[in-house]
Structures are given as structure tokens and as C-alpha cells.
Design an enzyme around this catalytic site. Sequence first.
Site, PDB file in Angstrom:
ATOM      1  N   CYS A 174       0.881  -1.186   0.000  1.00 13.78           N
ATOM      2  CA  CYS A 174       0.000   0.000   0.000  1.00 13.78           C
ATOM      3  C   CYS A 174       0.908   1.224   0.000  1.00 13.78           C
ATOM      4  CB  CYS A 174      -0.909  -0.010   1.225  1.00 13.78           C
ATOM      5  SG  CYS A 174      -1.825  -1.551   1.463  1.00 13.78           S
ATOM      6  N   ALA A 175       1.434   1.574  -1.154  1.00 13.38           N
ATOM      7  CA  ALA A 175       2.623   2.417  -1.232  1.00 13.38           C
ATOM      8  C   ALA A 175       2.362   3.919  -1.249  1.00 13.38           C
ATOM      9  CB  ALA A 175       3.443   2.037  -2.465  1.00 13.38           C
ATOM     10  N   ALA A 176       1.230   4.389  -1.799  1.00 15.80           N
ATOM     11  CA  ALA A 176       1.024   5.832  -1.941  1.00 15.80           C
ATOM     12  C   ALA A 176       0.974   6.484  -0.555  1.00 15.80           C
ATOM     13  CB  ALA A 176      -0.260   6.101  -2.712  1.00 15.80           C
ATOM     14  N   PRO A 177       1.493   7.717  -0.410  1.00 15.03           N
ATOM     15  CA  PRO A 177       2.024   8.600  -1.442  1.00 15.03           C
ATOM     16  C   PRO A 177       3.460   8.318  -1.878  1.00 15.03           C
ATOM     17  CG  PRO A 177       2.094   9.708   0.651  1.00 15.03           C
ATOM     18  CD  PRO A 177       1.419   8.387   0.901  1.00 15.03           C
ATOM     19  N   GLY A 178       4.205   7.484  -1.160  1.00  8.72           N
ATOM     20  CA  GLY A 178       5.475   7.047  -1.715  1.00  8.72           C
ATOM     21  C   GLY A 178       6.745   7.420  -0.981  1.00  8.72           C
ATOM     22  N   ASP A 232      -5.681  -4.172  -5.874  1.00  6.68           N
ATOM     23  CA  ASP A 232      -6.196  -4.298  -4.518  1.00  6.68           C
ATOM     24  C   ASP A 232      -5.180  -5.131  -3.734  1.00  6.68           C
ATOM     25  OD1 ASP A 232      -7.470  -4.974  -2.181  1.00  6.68           O
ATOM     26  OD2 ASP A 232      -9.362  -5.543  -3.127  1.00  6.68           O
ATOM     27  N   ASP A 258       2.134  -1.534   4.959  1.00  9.50           N
ATOM     28  CA  ASP A 258       1.731  -0.309   5.653  1.00  9.50           C
ATOM     29  C   ASP A 258       0.257  -0.072   5.340  1.00  9.50           C
ATOM     30  OD1 ASP A 258       2.306   2.069   7.180  1.00  9.50           O
ATOM     31  OD2 ASP A 258       2.196   3.188   5.305  1.00  9.50           O
ATOM     32  N   CYS A 311      -0.573   3.900  11.284  1.00 10.99           N
ATOM     33  CA  CYS A 311      -0.452   5.157  12.027  1.00 10.99           C
ATOM     34  C   CYS A 311      -1.631   5.273  12.988  1.00 10.99           C
ATOM     35  CB  CYS A 311      -0.375   6.356  11.091  1.00 10.99           C
ATOM     36  SG  CYS A 311      -1.693   6.444   9.890  1.00 10.99           S
TER      37      CYS A 311
END
Length: 783
Positions: A174-178, A232, A258, A311
Site C-alpha cells: 500500500c505504497a502511496a504517497p510514496g 487491490d 503499511d 499510524c
Amino acid sequence: MGKRSRQRQKNQSSGRDNRDNSSWGAGYADIVKENKLFEDYYKELGLVPEGEFQLFMDAMREPLPATIRITGYKSHAKEILHCLKEKYFKDIQEVEIDGVKLEAPMPLSWYPDELAWQTNMSRKIIRKSPLLEKFHQFLVSETESGNISRQEAVSMIPPLLMKIEPHHKILDMCAAPGSKTAQLIEMLHADMEVPFPEGFVIANDVDNKRCYLLVHQAKRLNSPCIMVVNHDASCIPTLQVATDGKRDILFYDRILCDVPCSGDGTMRKNIDVWKKWTTANSLHLHGLQLRIAVRGVEQLAVGGRMVYSTCSLNPVEDEAVIAALLEKSEGTLELADGSADLPGLKWMPGISSWKLMTKEGQWYSDFSQVPSSRHTQIRPTMFPPTDPNKLASFHLDRCMRVLPHHQNTGGFFLAVLVKKAPMPWNKRYPKPRKEPPSSSATPAEGAPPTEDRPPAAVPAGRGGEGQPAGDGAAEAPKSDQPPTAHDAVCGPPPNKKKKLFGFKEDPFVFLTEEDPVFAPIQSFYDLSPDFPKLNVLTRSHEGKKRHLYMVSKELRNVMLNNSERMKVINTGVKVWSRNSDGEQFGCAFRLAQEGIYTLYPYIRSRMITVSVEDIKILLTQENPFLSKLQSHAHTQAKNIGMGSIVLRYQPNPDYPSEPQCPIELCGWKGKTSIRAFVPRNERFHYLRMLGVDIFRDKQGQGGGSRGDGKEEREDGKEEKEDGKEEREDGKEEREDGKEEREDGKEEREDGKEEEVKSKETKEKEDSEMASGNCMGDSEEKME
């Protein structure tokens, strides 16, 4: 897009919009930072040490300090750090605003090599002093060049715990924003002398639009070892690679999981969480988080490490997910102890006992207490395991929870999982060998039935561990034939029963060794025999090739064997761009600055060694005469024919005041003049390294004027020999592949819509910098 698809994207994006970026000043003045339910919940759970709860709440109400991270893999990271410490941080200590002396920025004690710094300056303060405005412009420019990243302190922790090595195959689920993805790329390129590390990073996100933010982030680092895909995460497809003419399942050495979360650890910067927070948020996300984590460990190689992070401070999203994952694994996973990996970082150990609370304030300590009417919202996996021996064997105390008041950060949770053996459900539910999956593959059979998802709902690709047949695992379809010619085309997946949403991507077409484009390039630049021609690709089937890109050997392997399994948004680094005027000099392709560090080791001609004074002239004058170069460079330039060149600076240890790292710049040698093709912010970066002060006196005006009195042209476009700019088709290509929306609007990252400029206006913008500026108000932008 169907309603369910939209809702799924919304769920996976919740709590992540601004996670990796801290605020430079307080906002949302109309929002009261009070939430009684939040206080009652965390008081009862006892996550905060006794006597510290008021300190915890006070810290949550304070604005989050800004943190920056210097890109660690580039050879000139030390030069940037030296510039920050000696030029900006020292001067900042002397500044007083309204009679108050500013606090000097401080390095994060737990981040290696002083490459991460924290400051309490807000935008309002920055605007009050010209000296601080210079510092701000420095940060903006260096961020656009990829040399500095705006990133929240706790967001920097997960990549450090992954222990990345250059040969690792890495998945960011789940990489964005990077920002974390950028860290992974940096670690992969720890040795800049190796242009193509054996490993790679596949960065995935479910939100198609946020994938382009990923592209924007990754392009700053100019790596041939990154690929951005759009899936997904809970059912990301199992990929295959060819090994000795046969296909095997791709397992990752490192996985960053993440997951989307309720985000109550981000209250210091996302102020609206105060009024939106409720315990129901965590209950809704738990199932998705567990599915993503299960899918992650399925794709993890035996002996590999997966870092699970949120988070959120809520045990329902943290320890409950880890405990359920460990219970399902039946001993094939274990929690690693990361206490020694980050000396200097303060954190609390994970807990082994917790309760649930509904948004109405009702508590449940065990699933047996939950009425049947709530079984659809509250699941057994949300509670601690009931067997005390099993619970003790999980060692949940090895989880790490970072509390805001301990080191003036946001809240965060991490757990490091190590895979010791194949997942157990492969033995109980063997998956029969089948033909290679078709484009309309049905959900896989034999995946483990879980409480969160019955077998019938298992997504395609679930359950195949790819371990030896003796384990009862699925074997990848194998072929004794090497990939055929048509395999060199890696377009987007064909139309499926399940509609793929988002923008249509151009294909990825790998060139063959016999491609006629190579002969003039090989001859003109005298490429070494080991130049990997098969790693070169373009983005069009037909017509003239406008740009040539390169990927690493392993990424090429992945792309050729999975074109129907994954939706690739972007990959590779641009190494050549077409310049038709260059054809008369022997080659129609000029070098691209983005890929010079990848390409340089293979180029054996058309190189000019330049000095510090030469670089200053080349970066501050538009078309200086060859005679302005110093004698050594002048002699070399006269002996080289017209066309694209490499300008190389070699550090001299005898002159420590000069940059002590090599610099490679792309340029163009004309009949009597020479020019550097370097984007604006990179020009500023190199000039700062050389001691030239770059400062814009007014917003919107370029800094560093040319020696001929003309304002510097910052577009870096292909130059015709007569000094004019060439346009191949009158249109500007958008480097990140993002398509314009049909309604003529482009969605901004903050959810607002902004009108897209007409193509006629866009033709005037910087084509060389398109990839760096096309994202609108991106999360990492600092203006």
C-alpha cells in the site's frame, strides 16, 4: 466503476492521505481538539504509561514539527548535509522573529548518518525572514530534484527495520504517497557504482489516481529498479518469473505492509481526525487489514521479513491483526525483536490484553460477550487469543508502539514478521496444477477458509505458496520454451470480466537486439559490449520511438512473464530522447539527464572532463562559446563532433573546498558553443554544491540568471543546432502517463478539482520537468 469498487478504494485510502507528510503550521482553527470518547478509550486501555496520559494528550494537541530526510543513496548526500549544516542551520540560529530566537534544527537521533532532521518552523515564520525564505526555497528545489524528502519522522521507521540489501526483491503493498517507497529505492541503490542492482521494488496501490503520485515520487530518484502497479492489496496477484527456461512463483525477500488505518496517530497534523474519530473506524478496517497482511505473508519468501505498520494506536488494528496472523500461521511466522535495530528510538512494547468499545461506549472483553446482533461488526479475531500459552508464544511484546509525547512525533505501530516455513494451508488445501491462468481467471480454489473470508470469496491468486511439491503447494505452470518474440510486449492487461478502472496506459515494448535503433546509438556513443540492450523499452508499438527507457534485468523478467496478471502504471528510467536534428551528426537520440547515472558506465566516448569553473559557466550561461571553457575541457570539446555529450566532473582530494563526489551532466556540443541539458532544480542543486548562491527575490522569478543577461530557460528541451527548440509533433508528452479526464479537469491530491490547462498552454511548459510538476499540489510539495 461500481459502487463496491469505489467503496473498496475509499476504505484502502482512508487514514493515508497525508500520513507521510508533516504540517509546517497549525490549521483548522475552527476544529476543537477534544474527543471524550477518544480519551476514555485510551485511558481504559492503559497504552500510555501511568502518570503520562496528560502529557500524551497535550502532545496530541500540539502541531507536528516538520521533518526532512536527505536522500541517502546518492553519492552527494554528504554534500547536501554539509550545505545544510554549514550554510543554513548555522544562520538560522542567529535569526530572531518578534524578539524570539529560533530553535536550531536537530537531527533525529535514531536515523543513521544524520540524514533526517526536525524543525519547528512554520510557514508563517518562514515568510518573516529573507534568510528563512532562502532556506525554504532550498528545501523546495532540492525536494523537486529528489535530494530531500518531506516525510514524517515515524514514517521513516518501517524501511529501516526491513534491513534492505541490493539483491532483495521488495513489495510495497500500500505504497502511496510514496515516501517509504523512496526510502526502499535508496537502500536498494546503496552502492551507486552498480547501475542495476539485482533487486527491485514493486510499489502497489489500490487507488489509480494515487498511483500517479507514486510515479511522481519514484521518478525523482531515477531508478531502473522500480515498478508502480495498481491492484487491490488484499488480492494482489501472484507473479511469475522465468528461471532456466521454466517459470517459478515470484516470492519477495522483503514486504512492507503499511495498511490503511483509522489514523488516530496523525491527529497532530490531520486535525479533522479529532471530530471524526470513533471506535467504529477500527472495527470496520480490521478485516481489510488482516486480509492484506495474510496476502503479504503468502507472497513472502521463506526467511524473508515483512514489516506491518499503521499510524493508529488502536490494538484492534495493531496487536489484534498480528495475533490473528500468528494464530493462522501455526508457527510458520514469528515476531522478530527489533529493539536493537534503532538505538535512540523510544517506543512502548506491544500489549497482550485489550478490550473493545462500541461507539456508544459499551465495552466487551471477550467475543462471548458480544450479542449476535453485532457479530457482523465485531469478529473473534479482534480479541486476544483465549489460550494463555498460545498468547505467550506469540511474544506480542515485540511489537513497537511509538507515542507522540516521548520524542515529539506522531503515533505509530510496527511489527516485524519473519517467515520460517511455507504457510500451513498449502498443505491442508493443495492447489492442483493448472494451465497458465487466462485473462478471465476465476477465483483460485483451495485457499484457507478464514473467519474473515469464506473459501468461495477467495480472490484470484490466493493460496499459492509456490513451495516444493512435497509441501502440497501450488506449482507454477512451467514451460521449457523461452519467451517468444511477442512476449517482449508488456501492455496493460486485456479486458476482463472484472472491469479495470483508471486511466488507460501505453504499452511497454522491449526492444530486440536487432532493432535498427541500436546501430547508430552503439556507434555514436561507443557503448561497451556488456550494455544490456534487452533491458531497453519504449512506450509505443508503432511510429517513431520518442523516448527510450531502461529497467533492470529482474524487472524485465517480471514484466515479460506477467503482462496479463498485473496493471503496470509506470516503470524504468528515461535514458534517451529523440532529437531528429542529431541524425545528421550520426544519432537521432540525445542523452537524458534522468538516466545518465544508469547509462554512464556503458558510454566510452563523447565525454568531456570539466572543472568546477566549467560547470558554473555551463549552468549559468545558455550557450557559452567553447572558448569560455578552461583549456583542458576546451581541447576535448574541439575534438568531439557535434551532438549529445557527457560532461563529467571528477573530485580532487587536494581541493576539499570543492565537491568531493563525481558529477555527470548531459549536454550538447555545437559548432562553436556548448550547452548543458539539466532541469531547473538540478541546476540549482549543482550550483549550490559549487558555492553559487541561488535565490529568487520575488515569487515566480527564476534564480541564477544567465551570463548573457537573459533569464535562464529551464525547460531542458531538445535543442536544434541553430539554438531553437525542436518539437517533434507540436505536443508535449506527459511523462508519468497520466491521462486527462474527459471533463477537462484533473483531480488534485487534496480532493479538489482544478482546471487542466489547454494543450496550447502546456506546450509552453517544461517538457523535461513534466514528470516532476504534473501532480498538482502533491502531498510532498513544499511551496
